[in-house]
Design an enzyme around this catalytic site. Structure first.
Site, PDB file in Angstrom:
ATOM      1  N   ASP A  43       2.524   0.559   9.036  1.00 28.59           N
ATOM      2  CA  ASP A  43       1.400  -0.334   9.496  1.00 28.59           C
ATOM      3  C   ASP A  43       0.814  -1.168   8.222  1.00 28.59           C
ATOM      4  OD1 ASP A  43      -0.811   2.679  10.024  1.00 28.59           O
ATOM      5  OD2 ASP A  43      -0.736   1.307   8.163  1.00 28.59           O
ATOM      6  N   HIS A  70       0.609  -5.106   8.145  1.00 29.65           N
ATOM      7  CA  HIS A  70      -0.798  -5.820   7.874  1.00 29.65           C
ATOM      8  C   HIS A  70      -0.666  -6.782   6.842  1.00 29.65           C
ATOM      9  CE1 HIS A  70      -5.251  -5.284   7.059  1.00 29.65           C
ATOM     10  NE2 HIS A  70      -4.782  -5.822   5.897  1.00 29.65           N
ATOM     11  N   GLU A  71       0.062  -6.408   5.892  1.00 29.85           N
ATOM     12  CA  GLU A  71       0.230  -7.547   4.671  1.00 29.85           C
ATOM     13  C   GLU A  71       0.908  -8.818   5.223  1.00 29.85           C
ATOM     14  OE1 GLU A  71      -2.043  -4.832   2.784  1.00 29.85           O
ATOM     15  OE2 GLU A  71      -1.917  -7.042   2.606  1.00 29.85           O
ATOM     16  N   HIS A 111      -1.055 -11.107   7.203  1.00 31.53           N
ATOM     17  CA  HIS A 111      -1.885 -11.926   6.646  1.00 31.53           C
ATOM     18  C   HIS A 111      -1.043 -13.336   6.455  1.00 31.53           C
ATOM     19  CE1 HIS A 111      -5.677  -9.767   5.849  1.00 31.53           C
ATOM     20  NE2 HIS A 111      -4.710  -8.736   5.092  1.00 31.53           N
ATOM     21  N   TYR A 128     -11.274 -16.541   5.296  1.00 30.45           N
ATOM     22  CA  TYR A 128     -11.410 -14.946   4.869  1.00 30.45           C
ATOM     23  C   TYR A 128     -12.664 -14.523   4.475  1.00 30.45           C
ATOM     24  CZ  TYR A 128      -9.401 -10.570   3.607  1.00 30.45           C
ATOM     25  OH  TYR A 128      -8.982  -9.130   3.330  1.00 30.45           O
ATOM     26  N   GLU A 177      -8.650  -9.585   9.312  1.00 29.65           N
ATOM     27  CA  GLU A 177      -8.435  -8.080   8.923  1.00 29.65           C
ATOM     28  C   GLU A 177      -7.757  -7.421  10.402  1.00 29.65           C
ATOM     29  OE1 GLU A 177      -7.882  -6.031   6.460  1.00 29.65           O
ATOM     30  OE2 GLU A 177      -7.682  -8.057   5.313  1.00 29.65           O
ATOM     31  N   ASP A 202      -2.562   5.941   7.321  1.00 32.19           N
ATOM     32  CA  ASP A 202      -2.613   7.432   7.413  1.00 32.19           C
ATOM     33  C   ASP A 202      -1.622   7.804   6.491  1.00 32.19           C
ATOM     34  OD1 ASP A 202      -1.472   5.958   9.568  1.00 32.19           O
ATOM     35  OD2 ASP A 202      -0.538   7.962  10.259  1.00 32.19           O
ATOM     36  N   ASP A 222     -17.501  -7.777  -0.351  1.00 38.57           N
ATOM     37  CA  ASP A 222     -16.304  -7.693   0.564  1.00 38.57           C
ATOM     38  C   ASP A 222     -16.117  -8.810   1.441  1.00 38.57           C
ATOM     39  OD1 ASP A 222     -13.646  -7.128   1.303  1.00 38.57           O
ATOM     40  OD2 ASP A 222     -14.411  -5.772   2.830  1.00 38.57           O
ATOM     41  N   HIS A 276     -13.497  -6.164   5.734  1.00 33.37           N
ATOM     42  CA  HIS A 276     -12.637  -4.774   5.798  1.00 33.37           C
ATOM     43  C   HIS A 276     -13.775  -3.840   6.653  1.00 33.37           C
ATOM     44  CE1 HIS A 276     -10.230  -6.245   2.519  1.00 33.37           C
ATOM     45  NE2 HIS A 276      -9.177  -5.790   3.351  1.00 33.37           N
TER      46      HIS A 276
END
Ligand SMILES: Cc1cccc(C(=O)O)c1OC(=O)C1CC1
Ligand SMILES: [Zn+2]
Length: 306
Positions: A136, A140-141, A144, A155, A164, A183, A216, A221
């Site tokens: 995951d 996710h990366e 982007h 962003y 995000e 996780d 952030d 996030h």
């Protein structure tokens, strides 16, 4: 040299044996998969080399760099997900090369899409183990990059939180199990984020509790938890602050969000625009009076986005 593709084997960070596509060039094998788009290429950026670093090679096609094995094998899994489920050929839709560098920086507790490639730190062994160990995270990366080539969500603030969230939604759908993000790579806690219960890891689960500060990039996030919860309710169902939503399954839910991303979201879309985009995508897919459209509306009402 004649270049032919071959099948490499190796253990990932967690000691799991896996196979993946490599390129044979003479007596050397390269961690390069030329069977997917313009290629999936995996480098080591160890000891702070200039990016992308050194292309990983092997003399016997047996690979023992677990972080590189995972980055390479999981990037192929993400490529296949986008191609087979959405008919999308890589990040730009035209097969652009997928470049990953592992061992980025020193004990780096981070993973990143830097506008050109994916970067994965090794973690410090306290907060994170090597970050490419979780599919995951790779989903996710890489997402982007997809978002940059489609909606182009800025962003910062609400559009940044949506950027995000879309990355978490795609990463979770590619892994296809549980509702946790990161996780497999977090060490100091069970996961980085929970889509089922964002508050577990300090994220709001409704719009009225959103973070309005500047850290952030305006909480990208943090506030992603609000849209992650909406996705969870659409996919899995549940009752949230008194609103009951029936789930339509992860597979149907992620199609709604992919279509919203490529057809309706824009660089400055806020949460309200996300609600409208998801309703429109569900309408396109299932019809204006469909149960799915009603479920999308209910999910966004449940998280306080109207
Ligand atoms: C670990 C980490 C730190 C900072 C930014 C990101 C980022 O890519 O936004 C990041 O990676 C993730 O969130 C992946 C999904 C676990
Ligand atoms: Zn991210």
């Amino acid at each position: 040299d004649i270049l032919t593709h071959a099948t490499g084997t190796g253990k990932g960070v967690l000691g799991d044996l896996k196979t993946f596509t490599t390129t044979q060039s003479g007596s050397t094998y390269q961690l390069k998969d030329t069977t997917r788009g313009q290629g999936i290429v995996t480098y080591s950026a160890a000891k702070g080399q200039p990016l992308p670093g050194t292309l990983l090679t092997s003399t016997n096609n047996i690979w023992n760099d677990g972080a590189a094995v995972d980055a390479h094998a999981y990037t192929a899994k993400v490529y296949d997900f986008y191609k087979n489920k959405f008919g999308r050929n890589s990040i730009d839709g035209k097969g652009s090369q997928l470049i990953s560098s592992v061992h980025a920086y020193d004990k780096w507790n981070n993973a990143q899409w830097n506008g050109k490639q994916m970067l994965y730190g090794d973690g410090d062994g306290v907060t994170f183990r090597p970050l490419s160990a979780d599919p995951d995270v790779i989903g996710h990366e890489l997402t982007h990059g997809v978002t940059e080539n489609t909606a182009g969500l800025e962003y910062y603030g609400e559009s940044g939180a949506l950027d995000e969230s879309i990355s978490d939604i795609m990463g979770n759908s590619i892994e296809g199990k549980n509702w946790l993000i990161g996780d497999l790579v977090t060490l100091s806690r069970p996961a980085l984020r929970s889509m089922e219960n964002p508050k577990l890891y300090g994220q709001p689960d409704r719009y009225q509790d959103r973070y309005a500060g500047t850290s952030d990039n305006g909480g990208v996030h943090t506030n992603s938890g609000i849209n992650n919860k909406a996705f969870y309710l659409i996919a899995n169902g549940g009752t949230h602050y008194g609103v009951t939503v029936n789930g339509i399954g992860r597979d149907a839910a992620v199609q709604i969000f992919y279509n919203a991303l490529i057809y309706y979201l824009t660089p400055t879309s806020d949460f309200s625009a996300m609600r409208a985009a998801a309703i429109q995508s569900a309408t396109d897919l299932y019809g204006a009076n469909s149960a799915q459209v009603d479920i999308v509306k209910k999910a966004y009402t449940a998280v306080g986005v109207n």
